[in-house]
Motif scaffolding. Structure first.
Motif, PDB file in Angstrom:
ATOM      1  N   SER A   1       0.965  -1.006  -0.089  1.00  0.00           N
ATOM      2  CA  SER A   1       0.167   0.035   0.166  1.00  0.00           C
ATOM      3  C   SER A   1       0.463   1.230  -0.018  1.00  0.00           C
ATOM      4  N   ASP A   2      -0.303   2.355   0.164  1.00  0.00           N
ATOM      5  CA  ASP A   2       1.231   3.692  -0.084  1.00  0.00           C
ATOM      6  C   ASP A   2       0.329   4.874   0.593  1.00  0.00           C
ATOM      7  N   ILE A   3       0.408   4.901   1.424  1.00  0.00           N
ATOM      8  CA  ILE A   3      -0.137   6.560   2.285  1.00  0.00           C
ATOM      9  C   ILE A   3       0.256   7.383   2.338  1.00  0.00           C
TER      10      ILE A   3
ATOM     11  N   ILE B   1      -3.628   3.124  -8.784  1.00  0.00           N
ATOM     12  CA  ILE B   1      -3.324   4.092  -8.296  1.00  0.00           C
ATOM     13  C   ILE B   1      -3.138   4.524  -7.394  1.00  0.00           C
ATOM     14  N   THR B   2      -1.999   5.736  -7.145  1.00  0.00           N
ATOM     15  CA  THR B   2      -2.438   6.285  -6.617  1.00  0.00           C
ATOM     16  C   THR B   2      -2.316   7.385  -6.429  1.00  0.00           C
ATOM     17  N   ILE B   3      -3.046   8.707  -6.018  1.00  0.00           N
ATOM     18  CA  ILE B   3      -3.413  10.827  -6.526  1.00  0.00           C
ATOM     19  C   ILE B   3      -2.669  11.318  -4.954  1.00  0.00           C
ATOM     20  N   GLU B   4      -0.858  11.508  -5.007  1.00  0.00           N
ATOM     21  CA  GLU B   4      -0.233  12.531  -4.205  1.00  0.00           C
ATOM     22  C   GLU B   4       1.060  13.670  -4.601  1.00  0.00           C
ATOM     23  N   PRO B   5      -0.603  14.568  -4.152  1.00  0.00           N
ATOM     24  CA  PRO B   5      -0.312  16.073  -4.708  1.00  0.00           C
ATOM     25  C   PRO B   5       0.553  16.879  -3.583  1.00  0.00           C
TER      26      PRO B   5
ATOM     27  N   VAL C   1       5.707  -1.577  -4.305  1.00  0.00           N
ATOM     28  CA  VAL C   1       4.463  -0.044  -4.194  1.00  0.00           C
ATOM     29  C   VAL C   1       4.812   0.751  -5.553  1.00  0.00           C
ATOM     30  N   HIS C   2       5.760   0.606  -6.438  1.00  0.00           N
ATOM     31  CA  HIS C   2       5.791   1.185  -7.751  1.00  0.00           C
ATOM     32  C   HIS C   2       5.799   0.157  -8.434  1.00  0.00           C
ATOM     33  N   ASP C   3       4.485   0.483  -9.641  1.00  0.00           N
ATOM     34  CA  ASP C   3       4.733  -1.434  -9.614  1.00  0.00           C
ATOM     35  C   ASP C   3       4.301  -0.705 -11.024  1.00  0.00           C
TER      36      ASP C   3
ATOM     37  N   GLY D   1       1.195  10.249  -9.086  1.00  0.00           N
ATOM     38  CA  GLY D   1       0.763   9.338  -9.046  1.00  0.00           C
ATOM     39  C   GLY D   1       1.351   7.588  -9.950  1.00  0.00           C
ATOM     40  N   HIS D   2       1.224   7.109  -9.588  1.00  0.00           N
ATOM     41  CA  HIS D   2       2.102   5.694 -10.059  1.00  0.00           C
ATOM     42  C   HIS D   2       1.453   4.782 -10.173  1.00  0.00           C
ATOM     43  N   ASN D   3       1.599   3.681 -10.176  1.00  0.00           N
ATOM     44  CA  ASN D   3       0.507   1.822  -9.926  1.00  0.00           C
ATOM     45  C   ASN D   3       1.123   1.624  -8.996  1.00  0.00           C
TER      46      ASN D   3
ATOM     47  N   ILE E   1      -1.066  14.661   0.528  1.00  0.00           N
ATOM     48  CA  ILE E   1      -1.316  13.691   0.736  1.00  0.00           C
ATOM     49  C   ILE E   1      -2.050  12.583  -0.341  1.00  0.00           C
ATOM     50  N   GLU E   2      -2.135  11.541  -0.043  1.00  0.00           N
ATOM     51  CA  GLU E   2      -2.032  10.369  -1.408  1.00  0.00           C
ATOM     52  C   GLU E   2      -2.742   9.508  -0.642  1.00  0.00           C
ATOM     53  N   ASP E   3      -3.533   8.784  -1.236  1.00  0.00           N
ATOM     54  CA  ASP E   3      -3.994   7.904  -1.526  1.00  0.00           C
ATOM     55  C   ASP E   3      -3.953   7.049  -2.477  1.00  0.00           C
TER      56      ASP E   3
HETATM   57 MN   LIG Z   1       3.439   7.401  -3.475  1.00  0.00          MN
END
Ligand SMILES: [Mn+2]
Length: 414
Positions: free
Chosen positions: A268-270, A366-370, A351-353, A344-346, A383-385
């Motif tokens: 995961s990646d938060i 994917i992640t969304i992390e601005p 974690v970086h798929d 973001g990334h897969n 902030i990353e989900d």
């Molecule tokens: Mn990330």
């Protein structure tokens, strides 16, 4: 009685990791899907023992994706018509250090591996010779440089093509079993952030915060971290991959916490950014709201057909435009220039798929992390989900962790 003895024997042969993660059936269906799209023979080499027994064995992710096999030095051969797993012979000396291993001679090896053809590595070359008589194309991983070079030496007149893209095309879309595993890794990671928030106070060291995160990962039965936890307070928050985690946190600053678990091989990646004292200062809240608004705008635009990158209405452009049109730095300039990394990334086994430039499709995760990072103000905010692309939009797998500033303050209140 005989069946009972058989079952007990099988259990003692099974690698420990077979108990967790996807079933043999799942791995078999991945291979079936790959073989359907394959126009030749593919050879993948599993990770060898390596020099690193102190840090444990890590299977190559592509090899794991297609086999679920967690013992070293195996080889996989796939063609449209067949699949074979090659295993090294038993090595009693190595087993004294590392435990029992499977070999092609074991009577139950088909059940343990999920392969109907398991052969000793000595037969690899003759079997590959055989399948290449009816398959022109040969695929191997460019990233496995040494072994691919050996293959090239064996078959000097064959052009070896990179297997990575063929496999990535499958890995990029997650199966229901993978989504379940990613949700579990997300849930454990959320619980870990909440547990660490409970002890956050001025005077706590970054590594103590990280200790509670990792403690929760392990207590929950996960293997450990998906990546080194980033706990960056004050100015450290503006360092994107800060993981020294040595600083004493103080009131009047925020801490960027980017941390998540790996559970049954899935990551995961938060990231959350929270005030050390429990309350955002007005300036912190102002900047925080800008990043949060950008993240929400990007997540709202996630759906099949949307693009992560590009000058059109890409998710990156949506986030950047939002940051550029809300808030200012101390000199009255827009904040977009402080958003200094990708959106973001897969996420998956890694974690970086692996991914590639393509429109989003249902089943991608994917992640969304601005973020904005302003060293002049000693502050970083990210902030990353983790977001699953669905048929008509998105599902945030990490939504259980608060991110509204009022909710965060409420959760931090002692
Ligand atoms: Mn990330």
């Amino acid at each position: 009685m005989r069946t009972l003895v058989g079952a007990v024997l099988l259990c003692s042969l099974a690698p420990v990791t077979a108990a967790t993660g996807p079933s043999h059936e799942e791995f078999r269906s991945r291979r079936a899907a790959l073989r359907k799209s394959l126009d030749g023979a593919m050879v993948l080499f599993g990770q060898t023992e390596g020099p690193d027994e102190i840090f444990g064995f890590h299977q190559d992710p592509d090899f794991y994706y297609l086999t679920g096999w967690m013992e070293p030095s195996a080889i996989l051969v796939l063609t449209p018509a067949e699949e074979m797993l090659f295993l090294p012979h038993r090595n009693e000396h190595a087993e004294r250090y590392l435990g029992k291993r499977s070999s092609a001679e074991d009577s139950g090896v088909g059940d343990v591996s999920g392969f109907s053809r398991v052969l000793p590595v000595e037969q690899f070359q003759s079997e590959l010779d055989r399948v290449l008589r009816s398959n022109d194309h040969l695929y191997a991983l460019d990233s496995q440089r040494e072994t691919t070079a050996k293959l090239a030496a064996l078959y000097p007149f064959r052009k070896i093509q990179d297997a990575a893209l063929v496999i990535t095309k499958l890995r990029i879309k997650k199966s229901p079993a993978e989504i379940e595993a990613l949700q579990h890794a997300a849930d454990v990671s959320v619980a870990a952030h909440l547990a660490a928030w409970k002890r956050l106070a001025p005077g706590l060291y970054e590594y103590q915060f990280a200790a509670t995160l990792v403690d929760t990962f392990l207590e929950s039965g996960c293997e450990g971290v998906a990546y080194a936890p980033i706990v960056g307070s004050g100015l450290n928050g503006a360092i994107l991959h800060y993981s020294t985690n040595r600083r004493r946190m103080d009131r009047g600053e925020v801490v960027v916490v980017d941390a998540a678990a790996e559970c049954s091989h899935y990551a995961s990646d938060i990231t959350r950014t929270v005030p050390v004292s429990g309350k955002f200062t007005p300036r912190e809240r102002e900047l925080y709201e800008v990043v949060l608004g950008a993240q929400k705008a990007a997540i709202a635009a996630v759906k099949p057909g949307a693009h992560m990158l590009g000058e059109g209405n890409s998710l990156t452009k949506i986030a950047r435009d939002y940051i550029d049109s809300h808030g200012k730095d101390l000199h009255g300039a827009p904040l977009g220039k402080y958003f200094t990394h990708g959106l973001g990334h897969n996420v998956g086994l890694q974690v970086h798929d692996p991914g590639y430039a393509t429109a989003l499709e249902a089943g991608m995760v994917i992640t969304i992390e601005p973020g904005v990072y302003i060293p002049e103000e000693n502050i970083g905010i990210r902030i990353e989900d983790v977001v699953l692309v669905t048929e008509n939009g998105a599902r945030v797998l990490t939504a259980a962790l608060p991110k509204e500033p009022d909710e965060i303050e409420k959760a931090l209140a002692k």
